[in-house]
Design an enzyme around this catalytic site. Sequence first.
Site, PDB file in Angstrom:
ATOM      1  N   CYS A  12      74.899  40.145  64.159  1.00 43.67           N
ATOM      2  CA  CYS A  12      74.136  41.373  64.415  1.00 43.67           C
ATOM      3  C   CYS A  12      75.069  42.336  65.159  1.00 43.67           C
ATOM      4  CB  CYS A  12      72.912  41.061  65.273  1.00 43.67           C
ATOM      5  SG  CYS A  12      73.353  40.430  66.890  1.00 43.67           S
ATOM      6  N   HIS A  41      76.629  31.800  70.550  1.00 47.42           N
ATOM      7  CA  HIS A  41      76.247  30.394  70.369  1.00 47.42           C
ATOM      8  C   HIS A  41      76.762  29.877  69.035  1.00 47.42           C
ATOM      9  CE1 HIS A  41      72.797  31.073  73.414  1.00 47.42           C
ATOM     10  NE2 HIS A  41      73.938  30.801  73.984  1.00 47.42           N
ATOM     11  N   HIS A  83      73.572  38.554  75.751  1.00 44.59           N
ATOM     12  CA  HIS A  83      72.236  38.248  76.309  1.00 44.59           C
ATOM     13  C   HIS A  83      71.927  39.007  77.585  1.00 44.59           C
ATOM     14  CE1 HIS A  83      72.013  34.987  73.576  1.00 44.59           C
ATOM     15  NE2 HIS A  83      72.841  34.200  74.216  1.00 44.59           N
ATOM     16  N   CYS A 105      74.000  43.532  75.104  1.00 45.22           N
ATOM     17  CA  CYS A 105      73.523  44.306  73.950  1.00 45.22           C
ATOM     18  C   CYS A 105      72.607  45.424  74.447  1.00 45.22           C
ATOM     19  CB  CYS A 105      72.763  43.377  73.005  1.00 45.22           C
ATOM     20  SG  CYS A 105      72.003  44.281  71.652  1.00 45.22           S
ATOM     21  N   GLU A 135      68.680  35.161  78.189  1.00 51.18           N
ATOM     22  CA  GLU A 135      68.179  36.548  78.136  1.00 51.18           C
ATOM     23  C   GLU A 135      66.928  36.680  79.014  1.00 51.18           C
ATOM     24  OE1 GLU A 135      67.529  38.286  74.196  1.00 51.18           O
ATOM     25  OE2 GLU A 135      65.828  39.382  75.004  1.00 51.18           O
ATOM     26  N   SER A 172      64.189  39.385  72.749  1.00 45.91           N
ATOM     27  CA  SER A 172      64.579  40.141  71.545  1.00 45.91           C
ATOM     28  C   SER A 172      64.502  39.342  70.255  1.00 45.91           C
ATOM     29  CB  SER A 172      66.004  40.669  71.725  1.00 45.91           C
ATOM     30  OG  SER A 172      66.875  39.585  71.916  1.00 45.91           O
ATOM     31  N   SER A 229      71.561  28.071  68.865  1.00 51.26           N
ATOM     32  CA  SER A 229      71.291  29.499  68.676  1.00 51.26           C
ATOM     33  C   SER A 229      69.788  29.711  68.456  1.00 51.26           C
ATOM     34  CB  SER A 229      72.099  29.997  67.476  1.00 51.26           C
ATOM     35  OG  SER A 229      71.509  31.166  66.969  1.00 51.26           O
ATOM     36  N   ASN A 231      68.035  32.367  67.618  1.00 52.18           N
ATOM     37  CA  ASN A 231      67.576  33.089  66.429  1.00 52.18           C
ATOM     38  C   ASN A 231      67.822  32.279  65.156  1.00 52.18           C
ATOM     39  OD1 ASN A 231      70.025  34.405  64.928  1.00 52.18           O
ATOM     40  ND2 ASN A 231      70.500  34.542  67.089  1.00 52.18           N
TER      41      ASN A 231
HETATM   42  S1  SF4 Z   1      69.188  41.859  70.981  1.00 48.94           S
HETATM   43 FE1  SF4 Z   1      70.342  40.012  70.514  1.00 48.94          FE
HETATM   44  S2  SF4 Z   1      69.896  39.569  68.333  1.00 48.94           S
HETATM   45 FE2  SF4 Z   1      69.255  41.688  68.747  1.00 48.94          FE
HETATM   46  S3  SF4 Z   1      71.007  42.991  68.157  1.00 48.94           S
HETATM   47 FE3  SF4 Z   1      71.201  42.537  70.349  1.00 48.94          FE
HETATM   48  S4  SF4 Z   1      72.472  40.690  70.463  1.00 48.94           S
HETATM   49 FE4  SF4 Z   1      71.721  40.855  68.368  1.00 48.94          FE
END
Ligand code: SF4
Length: 289
Positions: A12, A41, A83, A105, A135, A172, A229, A231
């Site tokens: 991502c 991860h 995170h 992020c 996170e 997220s 991970s 997700n």
């Molecule tokens: S919140 Fe986490 S999964 Fe979503 S774009 Fe950011 S790093 Fe990627």
Amino acid sequence: MKVIRAKSAGFCWGVERAIQVAREESDGGKRTVFTDGPLIHNSQMMDALGQEDIREVGDYKSSKDLQLEESSEKSSVVVVRAHGISPQRRNYLKSLGLPFRDGTCPDVGIIAGKVKSHAEKGFFVVIFGDPEHPEVIGLLGYAKGRAYVISSVQDLNQLPDLGEKVAMVSQSTMFTNEFNRLSLLLKEKYPHLIVFDTICGATKERQSDLIDLVQNGAEAIVVIGGKHSANTRKLAKLAASHNRPTFHIETANDLSPEDFEKFSSVGVTAGASTPEFIIRSVCDKLENY
Ligand code: SF4
């Protein structure tokens, strides 16, 4: 065998950005980069980053003191992973006296901002997420004791009377349908509840692209990504919930041809921390079955 690859499989933008931050700081290995916990991860990618002297120190939850082995020949820098971290952890990392770069992020930053501002305005914040995930641990730090984490209806039912000022956010990487279901139930409990759907765009995209694989005729689904991970595990759960045989693998080495003998098509997706070279090798191997 026909291989159908999900449109959004793999890194991502938040993970790409954190890797870019670490690589910029490393400058091809000229500087040692210490990341507070695993940058992503995925152990294969962490091994590749290790070649550039990007080193994971600390722990998964970003809770332990860092043991830094600094070299006398080159400088070092501390990098925060995608995170994010709590303000308390930020203060600790800055107190180490090394240069500091934040790879959080921006989508996680937005959630942190909502938690912080609402806690400051006297709200209690309910976070839908995994209480053990870094996170969520980071987000709790912004609430100054005014937050609760829920991951199920059971947790929700155990929440105390929080008064009228209650807000809800999500980690997220959660499932949208579960978030919607819990937010409706929470609204019954706290009628003035303010709901912020903070599941990130990348997560939503990966989940809906996986459903497209099923609708496009994939008879089985391969989900590639680290076993830790969050997700990736969610994608595997989502695929299984659509009654497709699901294989959660880390690399092409985990594939067994006999598992796929009875299928003529397979869908492939990958978590947000899975590098492209692994996805490609898995697709190549499956195409040869
Ligand atoms: S919140 Fe986490 S999964 Fe979503 S774009 Fe950011 S790093 Fe990627």
